[in-house]
Design a protein around this motif. Structure first.
Motif, mmCIF file in Angstrom:
data_model
loop_
_atom_site.group_PDB
_atom_site.id
_atom_site.type_symbol
_atom_site.label_atom_id
_atom_site.label_comp_id
_atom_site.label_asym_id
_atom_site.label_seq_id
_atom_site.Cartn_x
_atom_site.Cartn_y
_atom_site.Cartn_z
ATOM 1 N N ARG A 1 8.444 3.415 -13.111
ATOM 2 C CA ARG A 1 9.168 4.343 -13.633
ATOM 3 C C ARG A 1 8.213 5.452 -14.602
ATOM 4 N NH1 ARG A 1 12.423 3.412 -10.794
ATOM 5 N NH2 ARG A 1 14.448 2.344 -11.145
ATOM 6 N N PHE A 2 8.501 6.844 -14.542
ATOM 7 C CA PHE A 2 7.459 7.518 -15.120
ATOM 8 C C PHE A 2 7.844 7.490 -16.760
ATOM 9 C CE2 PHE A 2 10.800 10.475 -15.836
ATOM 10 C CZ PHE A 2 11.812 10.676 -14.911
ATOM 11 N N ASN A 3 8.600 6.532 -17.073
ATOM 12 C CA ASN A 3 9.158 6.510 -18.604
ATOM 13 C C ASN A 3 9.109 5.139 -19.068
ATOM 14 O OD1 ASN A 3 11.289 6.045 -17.349
ATOM 15 N ND2 ASN A 3 12.492 7.850 -18.511
ATOM 16 N N ASP A 4 8.350 4.045 -18.332
ATOM 17 C CA ASP A 4 8.662 2.718 -18.809
ATOM 18 C C ASP A 4 7.431 2.137 -19.825
ATOM 19 O OD1 ASP A 4 6.560 2.267 -17.019
ATOM 20 O OD2 ASP A 4 7.363 1.132 -15.653
ATOM 21 N N GLY A 5 6.645 2.995 -19.979
ATOM 22 C CA GLY A 5 5.562 2.604 -21.064
ATOM 23 C C GLY A 5 4.781 1.594 -20.488
ATOM 24 N N ILE A 6 4.490 1.447 -19.263
ATOM 25 C CA ILE A 6 3.577 0.319 -18.772
ATOM 26 C C ILE A 6 2.909 1.016 -17.774
ATOM 27 C CG2 ILE A 6 3.408 -1.691 -17.345
ATOM 28 C CD1 ILE A 6 6.282 -2.406 -18.339
ATOM 29 N N MET A 7 1.648 0.562 -17.565
ATOM 30 C CA MET A 7 0.518 1.029 -16.731
ATOM 31 C C MET A 7 0.544 0.161 -15.421
ATOM 32 S SD MET A 7 -2.610 2.763 -18.103
ATOM 33 C CE MET A 7 -3.285 1.706 -19.322
ATOM 34 N N ARG A 8 0.754 0.473 -14.273
ATOM 35 C CA ARG A 8 0.537 -0.253 -13.093
ATOM 36 C C ARG A 8 -0.467 -0.011 -12.286
ATOM 37 N NH1 ARG A 8 5.936 -0.621 -13.859
ATOM 38 N NH2 ARG A 8 7.096 -2.488 -14.040
ATOM 39 N N LEU A 9 -1.358 -1.149 -12.011
ATOM 40 C CA LEU A 9 -2.425 -1.053 -11.402
ATOM 41 C C LEU A 9 -2.589 -1.657 -10.086
ATOM 42 C CD1 LEU A 9 -5.496 0.044 -11.425
ATOM 43 C CD2 LEU A 9 -6.286 -2.110 -12.240
ATOM 44 N N TRP A 10 -2.963 -0.822 -8.998
ATOM 45 C CA TRP A 10 -2.880 -1.694 -7.351
ATOM 46 C C TRP A 10 -4.276 -1.691 -7.280
ATOM 47 C CZ3 TRP A 10 2.154 -3.144 -6.680
ATOM 48 C CH2 TRP A 10 3.060 -2.423 -7.594
ATOM 49 N N TYR A 11 -4.878 -2.736 -6.605
ATOM 50 C CA TYR A 11 -6.194 -2.585 -6.165
ATOM 51 C C TYR A 11 -6.035 -3.492 -4.891
ATOM 52 C CZ TYR A 11 -6.288 -7.319 -8.647
ATOM 53 O OH TYR A 11 -5.753 -8.665 -8.868
ATOM 54 N N SER A 12 -7.365 -2.977 -4.029
ATOM 55 C CA SER A 12 -7.559 -3.881 -2.767
ATOM 56 C C SER A 12 -9.005 -4.073 -2.630
ATOM 57 C CB SER A 12 -6.851 -3.205 -1.561
ATOM 58 O OG SER A 12 -6.852 -3.984 -0.594
ATOM 59 N N CYS A 13 -9.355 -5.196 -2.058
ATOM 60 C CA CYS A 13 -10.585 -5.351 -1.490
ATOM 61 C C CYS A 13 -10.723 -5.618 -0.031
ATOM 62 C CB CYS A 13 -11.402 -6.685 -2.137
ATOM 63 S SG CYS A 13 -11.232 -6.674 -3.962
ATOM 64 N N GLU A 14 -9.629 -5.225 0.789
ATOM 65 C CA GLU A 14 -9.550 -5.233 1.989
ATOM 66 C C GLU A 14 -10.443 -4.402 2.668
ATOM 67 O OE1 GLU A 14 -7.379 -7.271 4.020
ATOM 68 O OE2 GLU A 14 -9.020 -6.615 5.143
ATOM 69 N N THR A 15 -11.115 -4.726 3.594
ATOM 70 C CA THR A 15 -12.249 -3.708 4.531
ATOM 71 C C THR A 15 -11.909 -3.691 6.115
ATOM 72 O OG1 THR A 15 -13.628 -5.655 5.123
ATOM 73 C CG2 THR A 15 -14.214 -4.245 2.823
ATOM 74 N N ARG A 16 -10.995 -4.579 6.350
ATOM 75 C CA ARG A 16 -10.652 -4.374 7.643
ATOM 76 C C ARG A 16 -9.547 -3.140 8.101
ATOM 77 N NH1 ARG A 16 -8.362 -10.632 8.007
ATOM 78 N NH2 ARG A 16 -8.119 -9.863 5.982
ATOM 79 N N PHE A 17 -9.837 -2.430 9.204
ATOM 80 C CA PHE A 17 -9.288 -1.239 9.481
ATOM 81 C C PHE A 17 -7.788 -1.318 9.472
ATOM 82 C CE2 PHE A 17 -7.716 1.864 12.710
ATOM 83 C CZ PHE A 17 -7.930 3.045 11.950
ATOM 84 N N TRP A 18 -7.445 -2.305 10.550
ATOM 85 C CA TRP A 18 -5.910 -2.414 10.818
ATOM 86 C C TRP A 18 -4.920 -2.862 9.786
ATOM 87 C CZ3 TRP A 18 -3.716 0.421 14.033
ATOM 88 C CH2 TRP A 18 -4.311 0.981 15.268
ATOM 89 N N LYS A 19 -5.842 -3.794 8.964
ATOM 90 C CA LYS A 19 -5.056 -4.380 7.740
ATOM 91 C C LYS A 19 -4.700 -3.218 6.767
ATOM 92 C CE LYS A 19 -4.659 -8.824 7.328
ATOM 93 N NZ LYS A 19 -3.352 -9.520 7.016
ATOM 94 N N ILE A 20 -5.408 -2.011 6.764
ATOM 95 C CA ILE A 20 -5.336 -1.055 5.701
ATOM 96 C C ILE A 20 -4.453 -0.008 6.345
ATOM 97 C CG2 ILE A 20 -6.735 1.179 4.745
ATOM 98 C CD1 ILE A 20 -9.079 -0.736 4.332
ATOM 99 N N ILE A 21 -4.687 0.433 7.691
ATOM 100 C CA ILE A 21 -4.027 1.373 8.236
ATOM 101 C C ILE A 21 -2.452 1.125 8.588
ATOM 102 C CG2 ILE A 21 -4.311 1.435 10.812
ATOM 103 C CD1 ILE A 21 -5.357 4.203 8.515
ATOM 104 N N LEU A 22 -2.382 -0.118 8.795
ATOM 105 C CA LEU A 22 -0.962 -0.534 9.314
ATOM 106 C C LEU A 22 0.118 -0.346 8.302
ATOM 107 C CD1 LEU A 22 0.123 -1.637 12.257
ATOM 108 C CD2 LEU A 22 0.435 -3.780 11.217
ATOM 109 N N PRO A 23 -0.057 -0.906 7.327
ATOM 110 C CA PRO A 23 0.907 -0.910 6.100
ATOM 111 C C PRO A 23 1.090 0.784 6.030
ATOM 112 C CG PRO A 23 -0.708 -2.237 5.236
ATOM 113 C CD PRO A 23 -1.297 -1.586 6.542
#
Ligand code: ADP
Ligand code: MG
Length: 382
Positions: free
Chosen positions: A269-291
Motif C-alpha cells: 500500500r502506498f500508505n502502510d508506512g513500510i518499505m518492501r524490498l524485492w531482490y533476486s540473484c537469478e541469472t538464468r534467462f528463462w527463470k527471469i523472463i517467464l514470470p
C-alpha cells in the motif's frame, strides 16, 4: 448578504500542470477534451500551466504560492509527479508544502502510480480531483554523500529492471510496451550488479523531525553517518542482505504497480508506512523472463520464486565492483571507496554497473541511504 456569502464554501482552486510532451503527446488533448470541460461543469476554480522544459514541474511546485492553490494536479506520467513531489519537499516551508494535496491524471507512457492509486482512467482521475478526497502517501527519501536528497513516491530500483526502465526511454513512441521490449533485451544481455545491501528492521523506524543540518531545513535523515565511506559495516540492528555476492534485481516499491501493465502485488500500500524490498540473484534467462511473461499483469509475479522479499525501515546500498576481471579466480567484491589510485585505474572503476532508478530518474551508483517518511504527503484518490 455579504455576511451570508462568507459562509458559503470557497470554491477550491486547482493548478493543472500539463506536460504537452508526456507519453505519446496525449496530455494536451486529454486536458482540452476531458479535464477542463469536467472542471468547468464542477464549478471549481482552476488554472492550467504547460511544462516548457524538462524538470519544469520541479520549479513550478517549488515556487507555487501555497495561499493561492488548494491542490496541484499533474497531467502527465510518473515522471512529472515525481518532479512535483521533489519541488514541494525541497521548499524551505516543506512542512506546510507537504500537506498540499497532489493528484495525477494519467497522460504519460509510464502511469504506474495512477494505476496503483486507482485513477488510471482520466475521467475517474478528474472526478477524484474535483471531489478532493485525499489519502496519506508514504515517501522514500534517498541520500547520497554530497548530493541533494531525492524523494520518491513510486519506486527505487537497481539491476535489470532499472536498466530496462531507463533504456526504454528510446522506445517512448511505443507507449507502455516500451518497458517489455527493453526488459527482454536486458534479460538477454543480463548483467550482475555486485554490492552489499544492508536493511534495518521495520520496528526500528524513527520519528521524523525537523532538522537544520546539511541541506537546510529538510526532513531529517536519521542514519546520515552511514553515508561516510569510512563506515565499513553499519551497526546492529542493520543486517546484510544475502547475495551471490551480486544481485540481478533490486526493487523497492511503494505501491502495487511498477508499471501501468506491471502489477506486482496487492500486498503493498502506498500508505502502510513500510518499505518492501524485492531482490533476486537469478541469472538464468528463462527463470527471469517467464514470470514476466506469465504473471506480469495478474499480481502473482512474486509467487514464482524469482524474487525474495523483505520488509524494512531503512536500506543502505554499498555498490561494489567485481574483482580483477583478468584474474579468473577472483570473485571478490570490492568496495569502490576502498579502491584507490593505480588499482582504480587498472580496474577502470568509475562506478558499479548500471544506474539507480528513482521513479524513472537516474542517480549514480554510489553509496545510498534510503529511509521512509510514512504518511508524509497527501494524494487525491477516487
Ligand atoms: P512519460 O510517462 O511519458 O515518461 P513523464 O510525466 O514521465 O511522462 O514526463 C517525461 C519527461 O518529460 C519528464 O522527465 C519531464 O521533465 C519532461 N518534460 C516535461 N515537460 C517538458 C517539455 N516541455 N519539454 C521537454 N521535456 C519535458
Ligand atoms: Mg516517465
Amino acid at each position: 448578504l455579504a455576511r451570508e456569502l462568507q459562509v458559503l464554501p470557497k470554491p477550491r482552486r486547482l493548478l493543472l500542470i500539463v506536460n504537452p510532451n508526456g507519453g505519446v503527446g496525449l496530455a494536451k488533448k486529454t486536458s482540452d477534451t476531458v479535464i477542463k470541460p469536467m472542471m468547468r461543469l464542477s464549478g471549481l476554480t482552476f488554472k492550467e500551466q504547460y511544462t516548457e522544459y524538462g524538470k519544469h514541474a520541479v520549479d513550478i511546485a517549488h515556487k507555487v504560492d501555497l495561499d493561492q492553490v488548494d491542490a496541484l494536479i499533474v497531467v502527465s506520467g510518473d515522471g512529472v509527479l515525481h518532479e512535483v513531489v521533489n519541488g514541494l519537499l525541497t521548499r524551505p516551508d516543506w512542512e506546510r508544502a507537504r500537506r498540499l494535496p497532489v493528484g495525477i491524471i494519467p497522460a504519460g507512457s509510464g502511469n504506474a502510480f495512477a494505476t496503483s492509486v486507482g485513477t488510471k482512467s482520466p475521467y475517474v482521475a478528474t472526478l477524484a480531483a474535483i471531489r478532493g478526497t485525499t489519502a496519506k502517501l508514504d515517501i522514500f527519501s534517498l541520500s547520497q554523500l554530497d548530493r541533494p536528497r531525492i524523494y520518491s513516491m513510486l519506486l527505487f530500483s537497481w539491476g535489470m529492471m532499472a536498466d530496462a526502465d531507463i533504456e526504454s526511454d528510446k522506445y517512448r513512441w511505443l507507449g507502455p510496451l516500451r518497458f517489455d521490449i527493453a526488459g527482454v533485451i536486458r534479460a538477454i544481455r543480463l548483467r550482475r550488479y555486485p554490492g552489499k545491501v544492508y536493511v534495518l528492521p521495520p520496528k526500528h523506524k524513527r520519528e521524523i523531525s525537523s532538522s537544520s543540518s546539511e541541506h537546510g531545513h529538510a526532513p531529517v535523515i536519521s542514519y546520515g553517518d552511514l553515508l561516510q565511506p569510512s563506515v565499513q559495516e553499519p551497526p546492529k540492528p542493520w543486517r546484510l542482505l544475502p547475495s551471490m555476492p551480486y544481485y540481478t534485481m533490486l526493487l523497492l516499491l511503494n505501491c502495487s504497480h511498477a508499471g501501468e501493465k506491471i502489477f506486482f502485488t496487492n500486498t503493498i500500500r502506498f500508505n502502510d508506512g513500510i518499505m518492501r524490498l524485492w531482490y533476486s540473484c537469478e541469472t538464468r534467462f528463462w527463470k527471469i523472463i517467464l514470470p514476466f511473461m506469465v504473471d506480469q499483469t495478474n499480481g502473482k509475479l512474486i509467487h514464482r520464486g524469482l524474487m525474495q522479499d523483505t520488509e524494512c525501515g531503512g536500506i543502505l546500498i554499498v555498490p561494489g565492483v567485481e574483482g580483477d576481471p583478468e584474474d579468473p579466480n577472483s570473485h571478490e567484491i570490492k568496495d569502490p571507496d576502498s579502491v584507490t589510485g593505480q588499482e582504480a585505474k587498472r580496474l577502470d572503476i568509475h562506478q558499479a554497473p548500471g544506474v539507480f532508478d528513482v521513479d524513472g530518474e537516474v542517480m549514480p551508483t554510489a553509496r545510498l541511504l534510503i529511509e521512509i517518511l510514512p504518511s508524509f504527503m497527501e494524494i487525491l484518490v477516487p
